[in-house]
Design a protein around this motif. Structure first.
Motif, PDB file in Angstrom:
ATOM      1  N   LYS A   1       0.812  -1.219   0.000  1.00 46.23           N
ATOM      2  CA  LYS A   1       0.000   0.000   0.000  1.00 46.23           C
ATOM      3  C   LYS A   1       0.848   1.274   0.000  1.00 46.23           C
ATOM      4  O   LYS A   1       0.529   2.243  -0.682  1.00 46.23           O
ATOM      5  CB  LYS A   1      -0.959   0.000   1.200  1.00 46.23           C
ATOM      6  N   GLN A   2       1.938   1.228   0.738  1.00 49.17           N
ATOM      7  CA  GLN A   2       2.795   2.423   0.799  1.00 49.17           C
ATOM      8  C   GLN A   2       3.259   2.827  -0.594  1.00 49.17           C
ATOM      9  O   GLN A   2       3.366   4.002  -0.914  1.00 49.17           O
ATOM     10  CB  GLN A   2       4.047   2.148   1.630  1.00 49.17           C
ATOM     11  N   TYR A   3       3.572   1.851  -1.413  1.00 45.23           N
ATOM     12  CA  TYR A   3       4.070   2.141  -2.764  1.00 45.23           C
ATOM     13  C   TYR A   3       2.915   2.470  -3.695  1.00 45.23           C
ATOM     14  O   TYR A   3       2.990   3.411  -4.488  1.00 45.23           O
ATOM     15  CB  TYR A   3       4.860   0.944  -3.306  1.00 45.23           C
ATOM     16  N   MET A   4       1.865   1.680  -3.615  1.00 48.09           N
ATOM     17  CA  MET A   4       0.727   1.869  -4.528  1.00 48.09           C
ATOM     18  C   MET A   4       0.124   3.261  -4.384  1.00 48.09           C
ATOM     19  O   MET A   4      -0.186   3.908  -5.382  1.00 48.09           O
ATOM     20  CB  MET A   4      -0.348   0.809  -4.247  1.00 48.09           C
ATOM     21  N   ASP A   5      -0.019   3.710  -3.153  1.00 50.11           N
ATOM     22  CA  ASP A   5      -0.637   5.022  -2.934  1.00 50.11           C
ATOM     23  C   ASP A   5       0.198   6.154  -3.513  1.00 50.11           C
ATOM     24  O   ASP A   5      -0.313   7.234  -3.783  1.00 50.11           O
ATOM     25  CB  ASP A   5      -0.886   5.257  -1.439  1.00 50.11           C
TER      26      ASP A   5
END
Ligand code: AMP
Length: 186
Positions: free
Chosen positions: A50-54
């Motif tokens: 999630k940290q990267y996707m966001d």
């Protein structure tokens, strides 16, 4: 049949993957979907991804490769699969080569769309699906990341004689028909 679907965000990969999977009777394996499912379930993988996707960044290769390696071991992928959104970096291409051994992939479908159309599609998807990575700035960044890290894969697969460029513009069924024709399944 072992297929890879390549194309920028908004090219229609997910839509076409589902249709092709049904038509060719192989599982559609979408790394984006697997990451999103993990985010929803609150797994450790989901928290990392999630940290990267966001931010519109790619999830690190080691994480993504391990996940795909695991998924390709499942029974349903033994006789074929359609990879949607993987590989996306040269390191992932290398890793996929190792996973598949000599057999490799049969074809790589490159969905081509013009940039304006992609931007319009992404805006529409943002409204419809409310994905947390579909804000305008993040979308723009995702397109940049694609150009930088994934577009070079077109040449890699072209040199191997595996590339099947397909016009991704127009109605969904028409695009599916073009892809099947490019794969000699039309
Ligand atoms: P997608 O649904 O294919 O557009 O993927 C959504 C997001 O998931 C991407 O923007 C990345 O953050 C992550 N992702 C999906 N596939 C990959 C991949 N092969 N390598 C790294 N990150 C990925």
């Amino acid at each position: 049949m072992r297929l890879v679907l390549l194309g920028p965000p908004g090219a229609g990969k997910g839509t076409q993957a589902a249709r092709l999977a049904a038509e060719l009777d192989v599982p559609a394996i979408s790394t984006g979907d697997i990451f999103r499912a993990n985010v929803t379930e609150g797994t450790e993988l989901g928290r990392t991804a999630k940290q990267y996707m966001d931010e519109g960044e790619y999830v690190p290769d080691e994480v993504t490769n391990a996940m795909v390696r695991d998924r390709l071991r499942a029974d349903d992928a033994r006789d074929g699969f359609l990879l949607d959104g993987y590989p996306r970096t040269p390191a992932q291409v290398e890793e996929l080569d190792l996973m598949l051994g000599e057999a490799g992939v049969d074809a790589v479908v490159q969905l081509t769309v013009d940039t304006e159309e992609v931007v319009a599609r992404l805006a529409q998807r943002a409204t419809e699906q409310q994905r947390s990575d579909d804000g305008e700035a993040v979308q723009r960044h995702r397109l940049e990341v694609y150009e930088e890290q994934t577009a070079p894969l077109v040449d890699v697969y072209d040199r191997r004689g595996l590339l099947r460029p397909v016009d991704g513009m127009g109605a969904v069924p028409a695009v599916t028909a073009r892809i099947l024709a490019a794969l000699d399944r039309g």
